[in-house]
Design a protein around this motif. Structure first.
Motif, PDB file in Angstrom:
ATOM      1  N   HIS C 127      35.796  43.857  46.666  1.00 44.49           N
ATOM      2  CA  HIS C 127      35.613  42.710  45.808  1.00 44.49           C
ATOM      3  C   HIS C 127      36.376  41.510  46.355  1.00 44.49           C
ATOM      4  CE1 HIS C 127      35.417  40.506  41.952  1.00 44.49           C
ATOM      5  NE2 HIS C 127      34.343  41.229  41.765  1.00 44.49           N
ATOM      6  N   GLU C 132      34.372  38.040  46.301  1.00 46.09           N
ATOM      7  CA  GLU C 132      35.034  36.852  45.770  1.00 46.09           C
ATOM      8  C   GLU C 132      34.838  35.614  46.655  1.00 46.09           C
ATOM      9  OE1 GLU C 132      35.701  34.976  43.140  1.00 46.09           O
ATOM     10  OE2 GLU C 132      36.092  36.983  42.399  1.00 46.09           O
ATOM     11  N   ARG C 135      31.390  34.354  46.146  1.00 44.85           N
ATOM     12  CA  ARG C 135      31.275  33.756  44.822  1.00 44.85           C
ATOM     13  C   ARG C 135      31.894  32.351  44.834  1.00 44.85           C
ATOM     14  NH1 ARG C 135      31.575  35.923  39.248  1.00 44.85           N
ATOM     15  NH2 ARG C 135      32.357  37.964  39.902  1.00 44.85           N
ATOM     16  N   GLY C 162      26.110  34.396  38.469  1.00 46.87           N
ATOM     17  CA  GLY C 162      25.671  35.741  38.091  1.00 46.87           C
ATOM     18  C   GLY C 162      24.176  35.889  38.196  1.00 46.87           C
TER      19      GLY C 162
ATOM     20  N   TRP D 170      24.637  42.582  36.740  1.00 56.03           N
ATOM     21  CA  TRP D 170      25.783  41.972  37.427  1.00 56.03           C
ATOM     22  C   TRP D 170      26.990  41.890  36.493  1.00 56.03           C
ATOM     23  CZ3 TRP D 170      27.163  39.980  42.163  1.00 56.03           C
ATOM     24  CH2 TRP D 170      28.221  39.064  42.182  1.00 56.03           C
ATOM     25  N   TYR D 171      26.745  41.443  35.277  1.00 53.72           N
ATOM     26  CA  TYR D 171      27.837  41.347  34.313  1.00 53.72           C
ATOM     27  C   TYR D 171      28.342  42.734  33.916  1.00 53.72           C
ATOM     28  CZ  TYR D 171      27.898  36.342  33.630  1.00 53.72           C
ATOM     29  OH  TYR D 171      28.067  35.010  33.815  1.00 53.72           O
ATOM     30  N   LYS D 173      28.371  45.438  35.729  1.00 50.27           N
ATOM     31  CA  LYS D 173      29.230  45.896  36.826  1.00 50.27           C
ATOM     32  C   LYS D 173      30.617  45.306  36.690  1.00 50.27           C
ATOM     33  CE  LYS D 173      27.308  48.438  40.201  1.00 50.27           C
ATOM     34  NZ  LYS D 173      27.959  49.594  40.807  1.00 50.27           N
ATOM     35  N   GLY D 174      30.638  43.999  36.524  1.00 49.52           N
ATOM     36  CA  GLY D 174      31.923  43.317  36.429  1.00 49.52           C
ATOM     37  C   GLY D 174      32.735  43.807  35.249  1.00 49.52           C
ATOM     38  N   HIS D 177      34.244  47.075  35.789  1.00 52.16           N
ATOM     39  CA  HIS D 177      35.357  46.968  36.712  1.00 52.16           C
ATOM     40  C   HIS D 177      36.601  46.436  36.023  1.00 52.16           C
ATOM     41  CE1 HIS D 177      37.399  44.772  40.167  1.00 52.16           C
ATOM     42  NE2 HIS D 177      37.680  46.055  40.297  1.00 52.16           N
ATOM     43  N   ASN D 178      36.429  45.382  35.256  1.00 55.43           N
ATOM     44  CA  ASN D 178      37.577  44.774  34.578  1.00 55.43           C
ATOM     45  C   ASN D 178      37.923  45.476  33.277  1.00 55.43           C
ATOM     46  OD1 ASN D 178      37.608  42.753  36.524  1.00 55.43           O
ATOM     47  ND2 ASN D 178      36.050  41.606  35.396  1.00 55.43           N
TER      48      ASN D 178
END
Lengths: 201, 201, 201, 201
Positions: C127, C132, C135, C162, D170-171, D173-174, D177-178
DNA sequence: TCCTAAGCGAGACGGTACGTCAAGTCTTAAA
DNA sequence: TTTAAGACTTGACGTACCGTCTCGCTTAGGA
């Protein structure tokens, strides 16, 4: 520069402790009455506190393990050089009788002689290291007897060995079955009867 | 309501076909060299075309199955009533020798005698039905010999039986191991040597 | 006395050859389609011609090894400074598309993104070093677009990132699954559709 | 005489209890965060209180077991028939968002989507039963929108599906992860942005 | 020129899980 | 109630890797 010859192979050497533990565990289990077929590598490994791999790394199969384990017990052939043929023969046969007195030896003999067809290599090894030397010793005694004139010159020596050993084996089998000890003077009686013959004269 | 007496039990009667198939399959497998330990009920069931339950319903364990299977083969004891003790003994021993010639008998003997400690009931049965009768027959011959004066009056008859049978057994073992047939005149040579004794006079 | 600072530790220094061989072997195996879970240290060591200890001395676990291995591949972020926002966005997305064309990159992405829960550190590194920066680059382009008035002033820039990246990722997943290459103009079509909106006006 | 058709096979029928226990144990373990690779048949068997054979009898490998286990969870596709295209799209995307809220679904998705190359059949099944129906539903909504004139007549419908689903993915996944929940209005914001387009007019 | 320290390849170590096989028991429908 | 079929739990099989541990050897700087 290294000294030539049997160069030590690379890598960590095999642990003698492990080897000994495995062999001991095997003998323990056999001594407790486990047959070759029942003997499980898993049980040996557990008893020895060893990984299965450590066993498989050294022995390809149960037979070889058991063979090596039994080999470590090879009792020394008794050296009996008595005055007469009779005394020597009695001594040799009596060793066979005494072997049946200890549980461990009894178990081992059972194992070794039980399934020659099933475990041929095992039987082969037992034959070479245990039976053949005894047979040879007995043969020597008998040949000496013929030479000194104590025994008939036309005696079939191989047959005589068979008669003496086979008879003791017969009794051993029976004793193992009945779980009764063999008479102290059995060896003497066998030898006497064999020497004299059954006939009236 | 049922007719009294040997009342036929309710339900489907047990199939004789199944029973025979099971016994045959067992003997087949043993004849092919399968040891008792290796013999698997699963294999017997498959070979016999029978459910495993059908086997377990009739026999509690392998031993009993094998015992019954071997029992169906009980060879008749040869009736030999010769002119001399020597002839009779030779005849009996020779029957033992001939038994080793057929593969099936060899396998059966191997099985029966292989693991007395492991399969005691099996050995017991074999002993009762096969060994004891032969021993009795031999004892009769030897007692007759003592009575007629052919044999020494102080002959230890049990020991004599052991010598004769044990010797033959010893050779049988060896032959099974080397896979060589026993000499035709072996029985005669054993008997002669035993009768005469090893000594020079 | 030693020169201060990064004092060279005593003993033999670690071999760069070994390190390189290990990393290469790891990448080779991954490139051949081995997943992180399947990847065995044993195999890496064998392929690299290296002892297992040499690996364990440098990396505490598979994850770190794989992480470092992938890190050596970090492709440079493309610097695209086109005339219009559209051109830049298409360029960035097209880089993502092109990444899927080489087997190795495909495998790596698969690995890196496959099991964030299982290998969190791995994902984290990927990431930081790969996602990152891209992005950020895309964010810069979008912010420039808003500043120049090309894009709506109230555009949710994170959401826009996104949408663009997620859409390409969605196609990438599908392509990996069907094993079909992505259309050459895919990036352009995604960007156009996103810029214009679905509505009729 | 038997009723024809799906004749019940001979023998004891497979235990539904066992089957259920196995599937439950599998889902439990997955729910606890065990990846497919880590999932051990041995552990499933132990957890389910079942022999390994009972598992291997039904499933050839882990993949099929996991596949069937996940299949039992197949959430019903929500039927949303709102007044406007926007409402329907938001509803569908919001279902995806809600799926990420329960640990179990998150684990399952992770598993199912994690290693398409490693477990292709698994991915295939997941695709057929979970992804494809949702895609079809969304396609229907978009086509309806084009038909009613709500959406641009030249809209690339497949691309639109990709944009909407991909963005949400995509969201997701994020968020995975978070470990942060997705905003309640995320679905609405995605749809709005997609419908309107990024451009200033 | 040695000494000390660490790295090196090799491979054995105690383990865990694999997938297979047979054990002896249990459960079904049909006979 | 017995039959054949075939499911059941159990446990050993022999294999593959795990991550750790010893070996004898190599490679360096400092004494």
């Amino acid at each position: 520069m290294t000294v030539m010859g049997t160069a030590r192979p690379a890598g960590r050497p095999r642990s003698e402790r492990a080897e000994k533990a495995i062999v001991d565990a095997t003998l323990d289990l056999i001594g407790e009455g486990t047959s070759v077929s029942e003997l499980s590598i898993e049980a040996v490994a557990a008893r020895a506190g060893v990984g299965k791999t450590t066993i498989y790394r050294r022995w390809a199969n149960k037979e070889e393990l058991v063979g090596d384990a039994l080999a470590t017990l090879k009792a020394p052939l008794p050296v009996v050089e008595g005055r007469t043929v009779r005394e020597d023969l009695v001594a040799y046969l009596d060793v066979m009788r005494q072997d049946t007195l200890t549980l461990r030896t009894r178990c081992i003999m059972n194992i070794a002689m039980s399934e020659p067809d099933r475990h041929p290599n095992l039987y082969e090894r037992f034959h070479k290291t245990a039976i053949e030397p005894r047979r040879a010793a007995m043969r020597a005694v008998l040949e000496r007897g013929v030479a000194t004139g104590e025994l008939r010159p036309d005696l079939d020596i191989e047959l005589a060995i068979g008669m003496l050993s086979g008879t003791m084996l017969w009794y051993t089998k029976g004793a193992a079955h009945n779980n009764t000890p063999l008479a102290d003077d059995l060896a003497a009686r066998i030898v006497d009867e064999a020497l004299r013959g059954f006939l009236s004269r």
